[in-house]
Write a protein that holds these residues in place. Structure first.
Motif, PDB file in Angstrom:
ATOM      1  N   ALA A 184      10.045   4.241  -8.048  1.00 12.98           N
ATOM      2  CA  ALA A 184      10.004   2.786  -8.222  1.00 12.98           C
ATOM      3  C   ALA A 184      11.201   2.112  -7.549  1.00 12.98           C
ATOM      4  O   ALA A 184      11.084   1.000  -7.015  1.00 12.98           O
ATOM      5  CB  ALA A 184       9.964   2.434  -9.705  1.00 12.98           C
ATOM      6  N   PHE A 185      12.367   2.767  -7.563  1.00  6.52           N
ATOM      7  CA  PHE A 185      13.535   2.213  -6.890  1.00  6.52           C
ATOM      8  C   PHE A 185      13.319   2.191  -5.377  1.00  6.52           C
ATOM      9  O   PHE A 185      13.706   1.232  -4.696  1.00  6.52           O
ATOM     10  CB  PHE A 185      14.775   3.042  -7.228  1.00  6.52           C
ATOM     11  N   MET A 186      12.675   3.234  -4.857  1.00  7.05           N
ATOM     12  CA  MET A 186      12.343   3.263  -3.428  1.00  7.05           C
ATOM     13  C   MET A 186      11.359   2.153  -3.073  1.00  7.05           C
ATOM     14  O   MET A 186      11.412   1.583  -1.979  1.00  7.05           O
ATOM     15  CB  MET A 186      11.769   4.627  -3.055  1.00  7.05           C
ATOM     16  N   VAL A 187      10.460   1.826  -4.003  1.00  9.61           N
ATOM     17  CA  VAL A 187       9.537   0.715  -3.801  1.00  9.61           C
ATOM     18  C   VAL A 187      10.316  -0.579  -3.580  1.00  9.61           C
ATOM     19  O   VAL A 187       9.987  -1.382  -2.703  1.00  9.61           O
ATOM     20  CB  VAL A 187       8.587   0.569  -5.015  1.00  9.61           C
ATOM     21  N   ALA A 188      11.349  -0.779  -4.390  1.00  3.50           N
ATOM     22  CA  ALA A 188      12.169  -1.985  -4.246  1.00  3.50           C
ATOM     23  C   ALA A 188      12.824  -2.042  -2.869  1.00  3.50           C
ATOM     24  O   ALA A 188      12.903  -3.113  -2.251  1.00  3.50           O
ATOM     25  CB  ALA A 188      13.238  -2.025  -5.342  1.00  3.50           C
ATOM     26  N   ILE A 189      13.282  -0.896  -2.373  1.00  2.00           N
ATOM     27  CA  ILE A 189      13.917  -0.850  -1.052  1.00  2.00           C
ATOM     28  C   ILE A 189      12.905  -1.201   0.037  1.00  2.00           C
ATOM     29  O   ILE A 189      13.196  -1.989   0.957  1.00  2.00           O
ATOM     30  CB  ILE A 189      14.525   0.537  -0.799  1.00  2.00           C
ATOM     31  N   THR A 247       0.838  -1.204   0.000  1.00  3.00           N
ATOM     32  CA  THR A 247       0.000   0.000   0.000  1.00  3.00           C
ATOM     33  C   THR A 247       0.872   1.253   0.000  1.00  3.00           C
ATOM     34  O   THR A 247       0.617   2.206  -0.749  1.00  3.00           O
ATOM     35  CB  THR A 247      -0.923   0.010   1.231  1.00  3.00           C
ATOM     36  N   GLY A 248       1.904   1.262   0.844  1.00  2.00           N
ATOM     37  CA  GLY A 248       2.832   2.387   0.856  1.00  2.00           C
ATOM     38  C   GLY A 248       3.551   2.555  -0.471  1.00  2.00           C
ATOM     39  O   GLY A 248       3.800   3.679  -0.926  1.00  2.00           O
TER      40      GLY A 248
END
Length: 319
Positions: free
Chosen positions: A80-85, A47-48
């Motif tokens: 999107a990269f922060m999503v991976a983190i 969700t975040g």
């Protein structure tokens, strides 16, 4: 693949994940099932992540300025990269930690609330409902990418896509569906056999899954942040448009890069006849620019450098 399509997929995923996270936390509170807690944290992280994608999308539409002459389009890659983190840390590592703690507790002979809870059926119901919701969300993402994917597999599409939203949602939803299967197996086997280790193993499988998905997603988004060239199809179309312009002898070299998911920067050195006048060179360049933009509307900044044609048919270098 349109921006609108990506927005629809994000909204569908966020709506599903928010409701699912609440029900999973409730199921964990009632039964203490380790797999339910891992799945609840997973849905909360997802969700975040959808919120991060929406924030990145809003930041990317800002107009170019002196400090960012090519705009803010790469903000979507950063989001999107922060999503991976987040997926790696809050989702994967937490699930692995929860699995480890549960295995230690089981080996120490500690009491497991799931086995004696009168609410033992709740996690199974939640997993079943969640599977339906997540499958519908995944179906939306697959539907939105159907035309863009063409003959490509999901993994090939994720690797080649330049817009990050749909690949992110597809990976997250695929992981969510598979994670729920692990949770169902872990809880179900624990209830059937009375062996609490299955629930812990289910949580561990969810953790490994999320870590793997996060690594795949992180690598792809890092590549986009570093700067990827246009697709082979778009590079070929740009080169063909330049070569097809009257007066252009050859392309000496050409470079392309995505400055945003839907914007390509093109720079090329073209060989012209040494007898062309300055006015003739300007006309050829204008015609080539028009041809390129007509062939590939995604081309934004376009720089063509004229040079004297020395070797007709010289090898073209394109990136």
């Amino acid at each position: 693949m349109s921006t609108e399509g990506g927005r629809k997929a994000i909204i569908a995923a966020a709506s599903a994940n928010l409701g699912i996270a609440v029900t999973k936390f409730a199921a964990w509170a009632l039964t203490g099932a380790s797999s339910m807690l891992a799945e609840a944290i997973h849905s909360t992280a997802d969700t975040g992540n959808q919120l991060l994608l929406m924030i990145g999308g809003r930041a990317a539409v800002r107009e170019a300025d002196k400090e960012h002459p090519f705009g803010y389009g790469r903000a979507r890659y950063l989001a999107a990269f922060m999503v991976a983190i987040v997926l790696f840390s809050l989702g994967g590592l937490f699930a692995l930690y929860e699995s480890y703690e549960k295995i230690v507790a089981v080996r120490a002979g500690e009491h497991d609330a799931l086995m004696e809870s009168s609410w033992w059926w709740v996690p199974l119901l939640v997993v079943a409902i969640s599977l339906v919701a997540e499958s519908m969300s995944l179906r939306t993402a697959l539907k939105e990418t159907h035309k863009a994917r063409a003959h490509l597999s999901v993994l090939q599409f994720i690797k080649q896509a330049k817009a990050p939203e749909l690949p992110v949602v597809m990976l997250e939803d695929s992981a969510a569906v598979l994670g729920l299967v692990f949770a169902l197996l872990g809880i179900g086997l624990t209830l059937l056999t009375g062996n609490e280790i299955f629930d812990a193993v289910g949580s561990g499988c969810i953790g490994v899954l999320l870590v793997v998905v996060a690594i795949i997603l992180g690598r792809e988004m890092l590549s986009l942040l570093e700067g990827e060239s246009a697709s082979p199809e778009n590079r070929a179309a740009v080169a063909e448009a330049i070569r097809g312009t009257a007066g252009v002898g050859t392309i000496i070299h050409m470079r392309t890069i995505h400055v945003a998911p839907e914007t390509i920067l093109v720079a090329a050195k073209i060989g012209l006849d040494p007898g062309d006048s300055a006015a003739g060179v300007a006309r050829i360049i204008d015609d080539a620019e028009a041809a390129v933009r007509s062939a590939v509307p995604m081309v934004g900044p376009l720089y063509l450098e004229p040079d004297i044609l020395r070797t007709p048919g010289a090898e073209t270098k394109e990136n």
